[in-house]
Design a protein around this motif. Structure first.
Motif, PDB file in Angstrom:
ATOM      1  N   ALA A   4      -3.030  18.247  -9.728  1.00  0.00           N
ATOM      2  CA  ALA A   4      -2.613  16.873  -9.441  1.00  0.00           C
ATOM      3  C   ALA A   4      -3.809  15.965  -9.238  1.00  0.00           C
ATOM      4  CB  ALA A   4      -1.723  16.852  -8.203  1.00  0.00           C
ATOM      5  N   TYR A   5      -4.846  16.468  -8.596  1.00  0.00           N
ATOM      6  CA  TYR A   5      -6.028  15.654  -8.331  1.00  0.00           C
ATOM      7  C   TYR A   5      -6.701  15.206  -9.632  1.00  0.00           C
ATOM      8  CZ  TYR A   5     -10.453  14.127  -6.343  1.00  0.00           C
ATOM      9  OH  TYR A   5     -11.544  13.385  -5.996  1.00  0.00           O
ATOM     10  N   PHE A   6      -6.789  16.106 -10.586  1.00  0.00           N
ATOM     11  CA  PHE A   6      -7.523  15.793 -11.807  1.00  0.00           C
ATOM     12  C   PHE A   6      -6.674  15.237 -12.944  1.00  0.00           C
ATOM     13  CE2 PHE A   6     -10.508  18.879  -9.884  1.00  0.00           C
ATOM     14  CZ  PHE A   6     -11.617  18.051  -9.859  1.00  0.00           C
ATOM     15  N   PHE A   7      -5.400  15.607 -13.031  1.00  0.00           N
ATOM     16  CA  PHE A   7      -4.646  15.289 -14.242  1.00  0.00           C
ATOM     17  C   PHE A   7      -3.453  14.360 -14.071  1.00  0.00           C
ATOM     18  CE2 PHE A   7      -6.599  19.438 -15.164  1.00  0.00           C
ATOM     19  CZ  PHE A   7      -7.383  19.042 -16.231  1.00  0.00           C
ATOM     20  N   ILE A   8      -2.941  14.173 -12.890  1.00  0.00           N
ATOM     21  CA  ILE A   8      -1.749  13.341 -12.717  1.00  0.00           C
ATOM     22  C   ILE A   8      -2.165  11.986 -12.169  1.00  0.00           C
ATOM     23  CG2 ILE A   8       0.426  13.084 -11.486  1.00  0.00           C
ATOM     24  CD1 ILE A   8       0.735  16.082 -11.608  1.00  0.00           C
ATOM     25  N   ARG A   9      -1.763  10.948 -12.872  1.00  0.00           N
ATOM     26  CA  ARG A   9      -2.048   9.578 -12.458  1.00  0.00           C
ATOM     27  C   ARG A   9      -0.753   8.766 -12.527  1.00  0.00           C
ATOM     28  NH1 ARG A   9      -6.317  11.484 -11.231  1.00  0.00           N
ATOM     29  NH2 ARG A   9      -8.326  11.178 -12.191  1.00  0.00           N
ATOM     30  N   PRO A  10      -0.508   7.888 -11.564  1.00  0.00           N
ATOM     31  CA  PRO A  10       0.668   7.022 -11.672  1.00  0.00           C
ATOM     32  C   PRO A  10       0.451   5.979 -12.765  1.00  0.00           C
ATOM     33  CG  PRO A  10      -0.596   6.478  -9.716  1.00  0.00           C
ATOM     34  CD  PRO A  10      -1.220   7.699 -10.313  1.00  0.00           C
ATOM     35  N   THR A  11       1.527   5.582 -13.431  1.00  0.00           N
ATOM     36  CA  THR A  11       1.416   4.584 -14.482  1.00  0.00           C
ATOM     37  C   THR A  11       1.333   3.190 -13.860  1.00  0.00           C
ATOM     38  OG1 THR A  11       3.810   4.456 -14.654  1.00  0.00           O
ATOM     39  CG2 THR A  11       2.689   5.967 -16.141  1.00  0.00           C
ATOM     40  N   ASP A  12       0.689   2.288 -14.561  1.00  0.00           N
ATOM     41  CA  ASP A  12       0.649   0.896 -14.140  1.00  0.00           C
ATOM     42  C   ASP A  12       1.963   0.228 -14.516  1.00  0.00           C
ATOM     43  OD1 ASP A  12      -1.948   1.110 -13.225  1.00  0.00           O
ATOM     44  OD2 ASP A  12      -2.807   0.599 -15.176  1.00  0.00           O
ATOM     45  N   ASP A  13       2.279  -0.844 -13.821  1.00  0.00           N
ATOM     46  CA  ASP A  13       3.498  -1.576 -14.154  1.00  0.00           C
ATOM     47  C   ASP A  13       3.432  -2.169 -15.554  1.00  0.00           C
ATOM     48  OD1 ASP A  13       4.716  -1.004 -11.752  1.00  0.00           O
ATOM     49  OD2 ASP A  13       3.896  -2.775 -10.745  1.00  0.00           O
ATOM     50  N   SER A  14       2.238  -2.478 -16.040  1.00  0.00           N
ATOM     51  CA  SER A  14       2.109  -3.030 -17.375  1.00  0.00           C
ATOM     52  C   SER A  14       2.427  -1.994 -18.454  1.00  0.00           C
ATOM     53  CB  SER A  14       0.703  -3.586 -17.589  1.00  0.00           C
ATOM     54  OG  SER A  14      -0.247  -2.546 -17.473  1.00  0.00           O
ATOM     55  N   GLU A  15       2.255  -0.717 -18.157  1.00  0.00           N
ATOM     56  CA  GLU A  15       2.553   0.333 -19.143  1.00  0.00           C
ATOM     57  C   GLU A  15       4.038   0.626 -19.237  1.00  0.00           C
ATOM     58  OE1 GLU A  15       0.297   3.798 -18.199  1.00  0.00           O
ATOM     59  OE2 GLU A  15      -1.607   2.736 -18.182  1.00  0.00           O
ATOM     60  N   ILE A  16       4.795   0.293 -18.212  1.00  0.00           N
ATOM     61  CA  ILE A  16       6.231   0.575 -18.200  1.00  0.00           C
ATOM     62  C   ILE A  16       6.998  -0.399 -19.071  1.00  0.00           C
ATOM     63  CG2 ILE A  16       8.276   0.696 -16.728  1.00  0.00           C
ATOM     64  CD1 ILE A  16       6.421   1.639 -14.490  1.00  0.00           C
ATOM     65  N   HIS A  17       6.608  -1.648 -19.063  1.00  0.00           N
ATOM     66  CA  HIS A  17       7.375  -2.692 -19.778  1.00  0.00           C
ATOM     67  C   HIS A  17       6.934  -2.801 -21.177  1.00  0.00           C
ATOM     68  CE1 HIS A  17       9.199  -3.854 -16.027  1.00  0.00           C
ATOM     69  NE2 HIS A  17       7.990  -3.816 -15.478  1.00  0.00           N
ATOM     70  N   MET A  59       6.750   3.373  -1.183  1.00  0.00           N
ATOM     71  CA  MET A  59       6.579   4.589  -0.399  1.00  0.00           C
ATOM     72  C   MET A  59       6.109   5.752  -1.273  1.00  0.00           C
ATOM     73  SD  MET A  59       7.032   6.217   2.480  1.00  0.00           S
ATOM     74  CE  MET A  59       7.177   7.882   2.961  1.00  0.00           C
ATOM     75  N   VAL A  60       6.835   6.033  -2.334  1.00  0.00           N
ATOM     76  CA  VAL A  60       6.487   7.176  -3.179  1.00  0.00           C
ATOM     77  C   VAL A  60       5.192   6.912  -3.932  1.00  0.00           C
ATOM     78  CG1 VAL A  60       7.236   8.574  -5.135  1.00  0.00           C
ATOM     79  CG2 VAL A  60       8.877   7.895  -3.401  1.00  0.00           C
ATOM     80  N   ARG A  61       4.989   5.686  -4.400  1.00  0.00           N
ATOM     81  CA  ARG A  61       3.763   5.362  -5.127  1.00  0.00           C
ATOM     82  C   ARG A  61       2.541   5.587  -4.240  1.00  0.00           C
ATOM     83  NH1 ARG A  61       2.656   2.977  -9.898  1.00  0.00           N
ATOM     84  NH2 ARG A  61       4.831   2.436 -10.214  1.00  0.00           N
ATOM     85  N   GLY A  62       2.671   5.388  -2.939  1.00  0.00           N
ATOM     86  CA  GLY A  62       1.564   5.628  -2.022  1.00  0.00           C
ATOM     87  C   GLY A  62       1.187   7.098  -1.919  1.00  0.00           C
ATOM     88  N   LEU A  63       2.135   7.988  -2.178  1.00  0.00           N
ATOM     89  CA  LEU A  63       1.856   9.424  -2.101  1.00  0.00           C
ATOM     90  C   LEU A  63       1.111   9.953  -3.322  1.00  0.00           C
ATOM     91  CD1 LEU A  63       5.178  10.804  -0.603  1.00  0.00           C
ATOM     92  CD2 LEU A  63       2.995  10.501   0.544  1.00  0.00           C
ATOM     93  N   VAL A  64       1.107   9.188  -4.410  1.00  0.00           N
ATOM     94  CA  VAL A  64       0.420   9.648  -5.615  1.00  0.00           C
ATOM     95  C   VAL A  64      -0.654   8.685  -6.092  1.00  0.00           C
ATOM     96  CG1 VAL A  64       2.343  11.055  -6.425  1.00  0.00           C
ATOM     97  CG2 VAL A  64       2.193   8.668  -7.126  1.00  0.00           C
ATOM     98  N   SER A  65      -0.992   7.683  -5.300  1.00  0.00           N
ATOM     99  CA  SER A  65      -1.938   6.672  -5.765  1.00  0.00           C
ATOM    100  C   SER A  65      -3.389   7.140  -5.702  1.00  0.00           C
ATOM    101  CB  SER A  65      -1.766   5.383  -4.971  1.00  0.00           C
ATOM    102  OG  SER A  65      -2.028   5.619  -3.604  1.00  0.00           O
ATOM    103  N   ASP A  66      -3.798   7.798  -4.646  1.00  0.00           N
ATOM    104  CA  ASP A  66      -5.182   8.239  -4.488  1.00  0.00           C
ATOM    105  C   ASP A  66      -5.294   9.739  -4.717  1.00  0.00           C
ATOM    106  OD1 ASP A  66      -6.019   5.679  -3.806  1.00  0.00           O
ATOM    107  OD2 ASP A  66      -5.591   6.006  -1.685  1.00  0.00           O
ATOM    108  N   GLY A  67      -6.463  10.176  -5.173  1.00  0.00           N
ATOM    109  CA  GLY A  67      -6.685  11.582  -5.510  1.00  0.00           C
ATOM    110  C   GLY A  67      -6.434  12.562  -4.383  1.00  0.00           C
ATOM    111  N   PRO A  68      -7.090  12.412  -3.219  1.00  0.00           N
ATOM    112  CA  PRO A  68      -6.873  13.387  -2.143  1.00  0.00           C
ATOM    113  C   PRO A  68      -5.444  13.376  -1.588  1.00  0.00           C
ATOM    114  CG  PRO A  68      -8.919  12.193  -1.788  1.00  0.00           C
ATOM    115  CD  PRO A  68      -8.224  11.529  -2.940  1.00  0.00           C
ATOM    116  N   ILE A  69      -4.843  12.203  -1.504  1.00  0.00           N
ATOM    117  CA  ILE A  69      -3.463  12.127  -1.019  1.00  0.00           C
ATOM    118  C   ILE A  69      -2.518  12.763  -2.021  1.00  0.00           C
ATOM    119  CG2 ILE A  69      -1.588  10.546  -0.421  1.00  0.00           C
ATOM    120  CD1 ILE A  69      -3.768   8.630   0.636  1.00  0.00           C
ATOM    121  N   ARG A  70      -2.760  12.526  -3.309  1.00  0.00           N
ATOM    122  CA  ARG A  70      -1.948  13.124  -4.364  1.00  0.00           C
ATOM    123  C   ARG A  70      -2.070  14.645  -4.331  1.00  0.00           C
ATOM    124  NH1 ARG A  70      -3.614  10.058  -8.285  1.00  0.00           N
ATOM    125  NH2 ARG A  70      -5.463  11.297  -8.724  1.00  0.00           N
TER     126      ARG A  70
END
Length: 65
Positions: free
Chosen positions: A52-65, A1-12
């Motif tokens: 948020a549109y230009f500078f904030i990106r969600p991390t990939d699952d591979s970057e967390i582990h 749910m939360v990842r969907g709110l920050v996944s795409d530029g316009p939605i973020r």
């Protein structure tokens, strides 16, 4: 749910705009000046949305582990 709110530029950008606008609107109501809350909410909402549109990106699952 939360990842969907920050996944795409316009939605973020819209999510951050709404968050900043709502917080400033609540602040305006709290100090008794609704007009100041709306004015600052629009300005800060736009600034946060662009940031948020230009500078904030969600991390990939591979970057967390």
């Amino acid at each position: 749910m939360v990842r969907g709110l920050v996944s795409d530029g316009p939605i973020r950008a819209a999510t951050f705009f709404a968050l900043a606008f709502t917080l400033m609107l609540i602040g305006g109501v709290a100090i008794g000046d609704l007009r100041a809350g709306v004015r600052w909410g629009l300005a800060l909402g736009a600034a946060f949305g662009v940031f948020a549109y230009f500078f904030i990106r969600p991390t990939d699952d591979s970057e967390i582990h």
